[in-house]
Design a protein around this motif. Structure first.
Motif, PDB file in Angstrom:
ATOM      1  N   THR A  19       0.858  -1.176   0.000  1.00 34.68           N
ATOM      2  CA  THR A  19       0.000   0.000   0.000  1.00 34.68           C
ATOM      3  C   THR A  19       0.899   1.232   0.000  1.00 34.68           C
ATOM      4  O   THR A  19       1.823   1.327   0.801  1.00 34.68           O
ATOM      5  CB  THR A  19      -0.892   0.027   1.260  1.00 34.68           C
ATOM      6  N   PHE A  20       0.618   2.172  -0.899  1.00 38.82           N
ATOM      7  CA  PHE A  20       1.401   3.402  -0.988  1.00 38.82           C
ATOM      8  C   PHE A  20       0.499   4.588  -0.679  1.00 38.82           C
ATOM      9  O   PHE A  20      -0.656   4.626  -1.108  1.00 38.82           O
ATOM     10  CB  PHE A  20       1.975   3.574  -2.398  1.00 38.82           C
ATOM     11  N   THR A  21       1.025   5.544   0.061  1.00 38.03           N
ATOM     12  CA  THR A  21       0.309   6.797   0.275  1.00 38.03           C
ATOM     13  C   THR A  21       1.205   7.946  -0.163  1.00 38.03           C
ATOM     14  O   THR A  21       2.433   7.857  -0.095  1.00 38.03           O
ATOM     15  CB  THR A  21      -0.111   6.987   1.750  1.00 38.03           C
ATOM     16  N   PHE A  22       0.567   9.010  -0.634  1.00 39.87           N
ATOM     17  CA  PHE A  22       1.272  10.158  -1.190  1.00 39.87           C
ATOM     18  C   PHE A  22       0.722  11.446  -0.586  1.00 39.87           C
ATOM     19  O   PHE A  22      -0.004  12.185  -1.252  1.00 39.87           O
ATOM     20  CB  PHE A  22       1.099  10.199  -2.717  1.00 39.87           C
ATOM     21  N   PRO A  23       1.027  11.742   0.688  1.00 41.63           N
ATOM     22  CA  PRO A  23       0.549  13.002   1.256  1.00 41.63           C
ATOM     23  C   PRO A  23       1.026  14.174   0.395  1.00 41.63           C
ATOM     24  O   PRO A  23       2.177  14.201  -0.036  1.00 41.63           O
ATOM     25  CB  PRO A  23       1.203  13.040   2.639  1.00 41.63           C
ATOM     26  N   ILE A  24       0.115  15.092   0.120  1.00 38.93           N
ATOM     27  CA  ILE A  24       0.473  16.235  -0.720  1.00 38.93           C
ATOM     28  C   ILE A  24       0.444  17.518   0.120  1.00 38.93           C
ATOM     29  O   ILE A  24      -0.247  17.597   1.128  1.00 38.93           O
ATOM     30  CB  ILE A  24      -0.457  16.366  -1.940  1.00 38.93           C
ATOM     31  N   TYR A  25       1.241  18.496  -0.318  1.00 34.05           N
ATOM     32  CA  TYR A  25       1.273  19.773   0.384  1.00 34.05           C
ATOM     33  C   TYR A  25      -0.067  20.481   0.218  1.00 34.05           C
ATOM     34  O   TYR A  25      -0.671  20.472  -0.856  1.00 34.05           O
ATOM     35  CB  TYR A  25       2.405  20.657  -0.137  1.00 34.05           C
ATOM     36  N   ASP A  26      -0.530  21.102   1.275  1.00 34.95           N
ATOM     37  CA  ASP A  26      -1.797  21.815   1.293  1.00 34.95           C
ATOM     38  C   ASP A  26      -1.579  23.230   0.776  1.00 34.95           C
ATOM     39  O   ASP A  26      -0.928  24.050   1.421  1.00 34.95           O
ATOM     40  CB  ASP A  26      -2.341  21.847   2.722  1.00 34.95           C
ATOM     41  N   VAL A  27      -2.131  23.521  -0.399  1.00 30.46           N
ATOM     42  CA  VAL A  27      -1.934  24.821  -1.025  1.00 30.46           C
ATOM     43  C   VAL A  27      -2.505  25.942  -0.156  1.00 30.46           C
ATOM     44  O   VAL A  27      -1.928  27.016  -0.045  1.00 30.46           O
ATOM     45  CB  VAL A  27      -2.587  24.843  -2.425  1.00 30.46           C
ATOM     46  N   LEU A  28      -3.624  25.681   0.491  1.00 30.96           N
ATOM     47  CA  LEU A  28      -4.276  26.728   1.297  1.00 30.96           C
ATOM     48  C   LEU A  28      -3.471  27.101   2.541  1.00 30.96           C
ATOM     49  O   LEU A  28      -3.655  28.176   3.093  1.00 30.96           O
ATOM     50  CB  LEU A  28      -5.681  26.284   1.693  1.00 30.96           C
ATOM     51  N   SER A  29      -2.567  26.221   2.980  1.00 28.00           N
ATOM     52  CA  SER A  29      -1.764  26.534   4.166  1.00 28.00           C
ATOM     53  C   SER A  29      -0.424  27.155   3.784  1.00 28.00           C
ATOM     54  O   SER A  29       0.448  27.295   4.618  1.00 28.00           O
ATOM     55  CB  SER A  29      -1.515  25.272   4.990  1.00 28.00           C
ATOM     56  N   GLY A  30      -0.268  27.514   2.521  1.00 28.58           N
ATOM     57  CA  GLY A  30       1.001  28.068   2.072  1.00 28.58           C
ATOM     58  C   GLY A  30       2.033  26.980   1.850  1.00 28.58           C
ATOM     59  O   GLY A  30       3.229  27.226   1.902  1.00 28.58           O
ATOM     60  N   ASN A  31       1.564  25.744   1.608  1.00 25.57           N
ATOM     61  CA  ASN A  31       2.439  24.606   1.326  1.00 25.57           C
ATOM     62  C   ASN A  31       3.409  24.296   2.463  1.00 25.57           C
ATOM     63  O   ASN A  31       4.528  23.869   2.237  1.00 25.57           O
ATOM     64  CB  ASN A  31       3.211  24.826   0.019  1.00 25.57           C
ATOM     65  N   THR A  32       2.975  24.515   3.685  1.00 31.14           N
ATOM     66  CA  THR A  32       3.837  24.218   4.821  1.00 31.14           C
ATOM     67  C   THR A  32       3.424  22.953   5.551  1.00 31.14           C
ATOM     68  O   THR A  32       4.143  22.469   6.400  1.00 31.14           O
ATOM     69  CB  THR A  32       3.828  25.385   5.832  1.00 31.14           C
ATOM     70  N   LYS A  33       2.246  22.418   5.225  1.00 28.67           N
ATOM     71  CA  LYS A  33       1.816  21.165   5.840  1.00 28.67           C
ATOM     72  C   LYS A  33       1.042  20.357   4.813  1.00 28.67           C
ATOM     73  O   LYS A  33       0.664  20.878   3.757  1.00 28.67           O
ATOM     74  CB  LYS A  33       0.961  21.415   7.074  1.00 28.67           C
ATOM     75  N   THR A  34       0.806  19.091   5.116  1.00 34.59           N
ATOM     76  CA  THR A  34       0.121  18.248   4.153  1.00 34.59           C
ATOM     77  C   THR A  34      -1.395  18.390   4.267  1.00 34.59           C
ATOM     78  O   THR A  34      -1.926  18.708   5.316  1.00 34.59           O
ATOM     79  CB  THR A  34       0.520  16.772   4.322  1.00 34.59           C
TER      80      THR A  34
END
Length: 148
Positions: A19-34
């Protein structure tokens, strides 16, 4: 070692029961968290689903290759069976891994890749003299490819 989309696609193909997961950066947080919804590839699947708190989000499936092609730069890390195998230090940085063994291409796959590239560009492929380990790696890759 720097990881590319081809590297992760090769690992996914060679480990279909993972199983693979790909957390992505959260654009709304300024790309500082997933982002809270994490793209997940279930074992033996070619479709990525968004998961929110471990639950599939309806109507949120994506083609694996399309997802990696379009969102590769937004992926914060890659986990395989719950363990981080590669990650970016910050948004916009390169994807790095310390676990080179799972991303290391065996001799057979490298030879086939070089051969396909040679056919595409019309170049002649030259194979170096093989060591015993390289020959064994070629045979293991060939046997694995015939078993699929």
């Amino acid at each position: 070692m720097i990881i590319t989309t081809l590297d992760i696609l090769r690992v996914i193909k060679n480990t279909p029961n993972s199983t693979f997961t790909f957390p992505i950066y959260d654009v709304l947080s300024g790309n500082t968290k997933t982002a809270p919804k994490i793209p997940t590839l279930a074992p033996k699947s070619e479709t990525i689903w968004l998961m929110a708190n471990g639950v599939v989000v309806p109507n949120s499936h994506y083609d694996l290759v399309g997802f990696l092609r379009d969102l590769w730069d937004d992926v914060a890390e890659i986990t395989m069976n719950g363990k981080v195998v590669a990650q970016r230090s910050a948004y916009g940085e390169v994807m790095l891994t310390g676990k080179n063994s799972i991303f290391k291409q065996d001799a057979y796959d490298a030879l086939i890749g070089a051969d396909l590239l040679g056919k595409k560009t019309g170049r002649e492929i030259v194979v170096d003299d093989l060591t015993e380990d390289a020959a064994a790696s070629l045979m293991r890759g060939f046997i694995r490819s015939k078993g699929e």
